[in-house]
Design a protein around this motif. Structure first.
Motif, PDB file in Angstrom:
ATOM      1  N   PHE A  89      35.161  63.121 -49.693  1.00 21.01           N
ATOM      2  CA  PHE A  89      33.705  63.231 -49.684  1.00 21.01           C
ATOM      3  C   PHE A  89      33.201  62.904 -51.080  1.00 21.01           C
ATOM      4  O   PHE A  89      33.750  63.373 -52.070  1.00 21.01           O
ATOM      5  CB  PHE A  89      33.271  64.644 -49.289  1.00 21.01           C
ATOM      6  CG  PHE A  89      33.653  64.997 -47.884  1.00 21.01           C
ATOM      7  CD1 PHE A  89      32.860  64.596 -46.824  1.00 21.01           C
ATOM      8  CD2 PHE A  89      34.806  65.707 -47.624  1.00 21.01           C
ATOM      9  CE1 PHE A  89      33.198  64.904 -45.519  1.00 21.01           C
ATOM     10  CE2 PHE A  89      35.163  66.028 -46.327  1.00 21.01           C
ATOM     11  CZ  PHE A  89      34.359  65.623 -45.271  1.00 21.01           C
ATOM     12  N   ARG A  90      32.153  62.082 -51.157  1.00 27.86           N
ATOM     13  CA  ARG A  90      31.585  61.699 -52.446  1.00 27.86           C
ATOM     14  C   ARG A  90      30.096  62.025 -52.442  1.00 27.86           C
ATOM     15  O   ARG A  90      29.402  61.751 -51.458  1.00 27.86           O
ATOM     16  CB  ARG A  90      31.783  60.208 -52.687  1.00 27.86           C
ATOM     17  CG  ARG A  90      33.236  59.829 -52.902  1.00 27.86           C
ATOM     18  CD  ARG A  90      33.359  58.352 -53.210  1.00 27.86           C
ATOM     19  NE  ARG A  90      33.019  57.534 -52.065  1.00 27.86           N
ATOM     20  CZ  ARG A  90      33.902  57.033 -51.205  1.00 27.86           C
ATOM     21  NH1 ARG A  90      35.174  57.285 -51.359  1.00 27.86           N
ATOM     22  NH2 ARG A  90      33.508  56.287 -50.202  1.00 27.86           N
ATOM     23  N   TYR A  91      29.657  62.586 -53.543  1.00 28.55           N
ATOM     24  CA  TYR A  91      28.246  62.920 -53.706  1.00 28.55           C
ATOM     25  C   TYR A  91      27.787  62.373 -55.043  1.00 28.55           C
ATOM     26  O   TYR A  91      28.508  62.442 -56.035  1.00 28.55           O
ATOM     27  CB  TYR A  91      28.036  64.436 -53.670  1.00 28.55           C
ATOM     28  CG  TYR A  91      28.455  65.040 -52.360  1.00 28.55           C
ATOM     29  CD1 TYR A  91      27.615  64.993 -51.265  1.00 28.55           C
ATOM     30  CD2 TYR A  91      29.701  65.622 -52.208  1.00 28.55           C
ATOM     31  CE1 TYR A  91      28.000  65.515 -50.045  1.00 28.55           C
ATOM     32  CE2 TYR A  91      30.097  66.156 -50.992  1.00 28.55           C
ATOM     33  CZ  TYR A  91      29.244  66.098 -49.913  1.00 28.55           C
ATOM     34  OH  TYR A  91      29.632  66.602 -48.711  1.00 28.55           O
ATOM     35  N   GLY A  92      26.583  61.841 -55.080  1.00 23.18           N
ATOM     36  CA  GLY A  92      26.004  61.350 -56.319  1.00 23.18           C
ATOM     37  C   GLY A  92      24.575  61.836 -56.446  1.00 23.18           C
ATOM     38  O   GLY A  92      23.870  61.998 -55.443  1.00 23.18           O
ATOM     39  N   PHE A  93      24.154  62.049 -57.677  1.00 25.29           N
ATOM     40  CA  PHE A  93      22.804  62.531 -57.932  1.00 25.29           C
ATOM     41  C   PHE A  93      22.390  62.056 -59.305  1.00 25.29           C
ATOM     42  O   PHE A  93      23.091  62.300 -60.292  1.00 25.29           O
ATOM     43  CB  PHE A  93      22.786  64.065 -57.876  1.00 25.29           C
ATOM     44  CG  PHE A  93      21.435  64.672 -58.135  1.00 25.29           C
ATOM     45  CD1 PHE A  93      20.379  64.461 -57.266  1.00 25.29           C
ATOM     46  CD2 PHE A  93      21.229  65.459 -59.251  1.00 25.29           C
ATOM     47  CE1 PHE A  93      19.138  65.029 -57.499  1.00 25.29           C
ATOM     48  CE2 PHE A  93      19.999  66.034 -59.500  1.00 25.29           C
ATOM     49  CZ  PHE A  93      18.940  65.825 -58.619  1.00 25.29           C
ATOM     50  N   GLY A  94      21.256  61.364 -59.393  1.00 29.27           N
ATOM     51  CA  GLY A  94      20.786  60.911 -60.689  1.00 29.27           C
ATOM     52  C   GLY A  94      19.708  59.856 -60.572  1.00 29.27           C
ATOM     53  O   GLY A  94      19.157  59.602 -59.493  1.00 29.27           O
ATOM     54  N   LEU A  95      19.416  59.239 -61.710  1.00 32.12           N
ATOM     55  CA  LEU A  95      18.385  58.214 -61.774  1.00 32.12           C
ATOM     56  C   LEU A  95      18.851  56.942 -61.073  1.00 32.12           C
ATOM     57  O   LEU A  95      20.029  56.578 -61.144  1.00 32.12           O
ATOM     58  CB  LEU A  95      18.044  57.898 -63.225  1.00 32.12           C
ATOM     59  CG  LEU A  95      17.294  58.993 -63.976  1.00 32.12           C
ATOM     60  CD1 LEU A  95      17.150  58.622 -65.449  1.00 32.12           C
ATOM     61  CD2 LEU A  95      15.923  59.226 -63.353  1.00 32.12           C
ATOM     62  N   VAL A  96      17.918  56.288 -60.402  1.00 29.80           N
ATOM     63  CA  VAL A  96      18.195  55.054 -59.687  1.00 29.80           C
ATOM     64  C   VAL A  96      17.200  54.004 -60.180  1.00 29.80           C
ATOM     65  O   VAL A  96      16.015  54.304 -60.380  1.00 29.80           O
ATOM     66  CB  VAL A  96      18.049  55.257 -58.162  1.00 29.80           C
ATOM     67  CG1 VAL A  96      18.336  53.968 -57.406  1.00 29.80           C
ATOM     68  CG2 VAL A  96      18.955  56.383 -57.686  1.00 29.80           C
ATOM     69  N   GLU A  97      17.677  52.773 -60.357  1.00 30.55           N
ATOM     70  CA  GLU A  97      16.786  51.700 -60.785  1.00 30.55           C
ATOM     71  C   GLU A  97      15.730  51.425 -59.715  1.00 30.55           C
ATOM     72  O   GLU A  97      16.009  51.514 -58.516  1.00 30.55           O
ATOM     73  CB  GLU A  97      17.591  50.440 -61.079  1.00 30.55           C
ATOM     74  CG  GLU A  97      18.508  50.589 -62.276  1.00 30.55           C
ATOM     75  CD  GLU A  97      19.320  49.337 -62.533  1.00 30.55           C
ATOM     76  OE1 GLU A  97      19.008  48.265 -61.956  1.00 30.55           O
ATOM     77  OE2 GLU A  97      20.280  49.434 -63.308  1.00 30.55           O
ATOM     78  N   GLU A  98      14.532  51.084 -60.159  1.00 27.69           N
ATOM     79  CA  GLU A  98      13.402  50.938 -59.249  1.00 27.69           C
ATOM     80  C   GLU A  98      13.645  49.994 -58.074  1.00 27.69           C
ATOM     81  O   GLU A  98      13.347  50.372 -56.928  1.00 27.69           O
ATOM     82  CB  GLU A  98      12.150  50.506 -60.018  1.00 27.69           C
ATOM     83  CG  GLU A  98      10.925  50.420 -59.143  1.00 27.69           C
ATOM     84  CD  GLU A  98       9.644  50.177 -59.922  1.00 27.69           C
ATOM     85  OE1 GLU A  98       8.757  49.516 -59.345  1.00 27.69           O
ATOM     86  OE2 GLU A  98       9.526  50.645 -61.060  1.00 27.69           O
ATOM     87  N   PRO A  99      14.154  48.778 -58.273  1.00 29.13           N
ATOM     88  CA  PRO A  99      14.312  47.896 -57.096  1.00 29.13           C
ATOM     89  C   PRO A  99      15.241  48.475 -56.024  1.00 29.13           C
ATOM     90  O   PRO A  99      14.972  48.348 -54.830  1.00 29.13           O
ATOM     91  CB  PRO A  99      14.909  46.603 -57.676  1.00 29.13           C
ATOM     92  CG  PRO A  99      14.686  46.673 -59.141  1.00 29.13           C
ATOM     93  CD  PRO A  99      14.556  48.121 -59.506  1.00 29.13           C
TER      94      PRO A  99
END
Length: 166
Positions: free
Chosen positions: A140-150
């Protein structure tokens, strides 16, 4: 009877998704504020769990699968956290809190995403004598953070609005 079970399961899973209006366009922040979009693209992994998001230890939202919200902030530094509400028997990776800091300025827009997926690492047959049993390692993988606008705007097109409590 099996048809009833499938219908009940489908209704249960559908009820775990956000139900507000679909995202249509990016808004501009109010003068002197920063605008933060927080979203969670559709995923099967952990889809029935709500994701708790806090900013400076104040709860913003319990985000549903395929949901988004937005928050206006004054310029400054913020600590943004994500976790799941703990349930008895949760494995350690669900108890892990994901945290990052964000500095915002007036008239900026930022995108924060939560992502979840799973992968079967490989399958092997185990001989038990009279038959075979299959085993698999699931990651299982989880990610959380800033994402580039496009990228964020592409994800948001499929997300539905949820009001926040911030």
């Amino acid at each position: 009877m099996n048809t009833f079970k499938y219908i009940a399961l489908s209704l249960f899973l559908c009820g775990c998704n956000a139900t507000g209006p679909l995202f249509t366009e990016k808004n501009k922040p109010d003068e002197g504020k920063a605008l933060i979009y927080i979203y969670r693209p559709a995923a099967f992994t952990a889809s029935v769990r709500r994701v708790k998001i806090t900013i400076n230890n104040k709860e913003v939202i319990q985000l549903k699968n395929q949901g988004f919200t937005n928050v206006e902030l004054n310029p400054g530094s913020y600590i943004i956290k994500q976790n799941f509400n703990y349930l008895l028997g949760d494995p350690p990776f669900l108890k892990k809190e994901r945290v990052f800091s964000l500095n915002v300025n007036s008239n900026e827009t930022h995108f924060v995403g939560f992502f979840s997926d799973s992968d079967v690492d490989g399958m092997s047959a185990i001989s038990t004598g009279s038959g075979a049993m299959t085993s698999a390692n699931i990651t299982f993988r989880y990610g959380f953070g800033l994402v580039e606008e496009p990228i964020a705007l592409q994800h948001l097109k499929k997300c539905r609005y949820q009001p926040n409590t911030f």
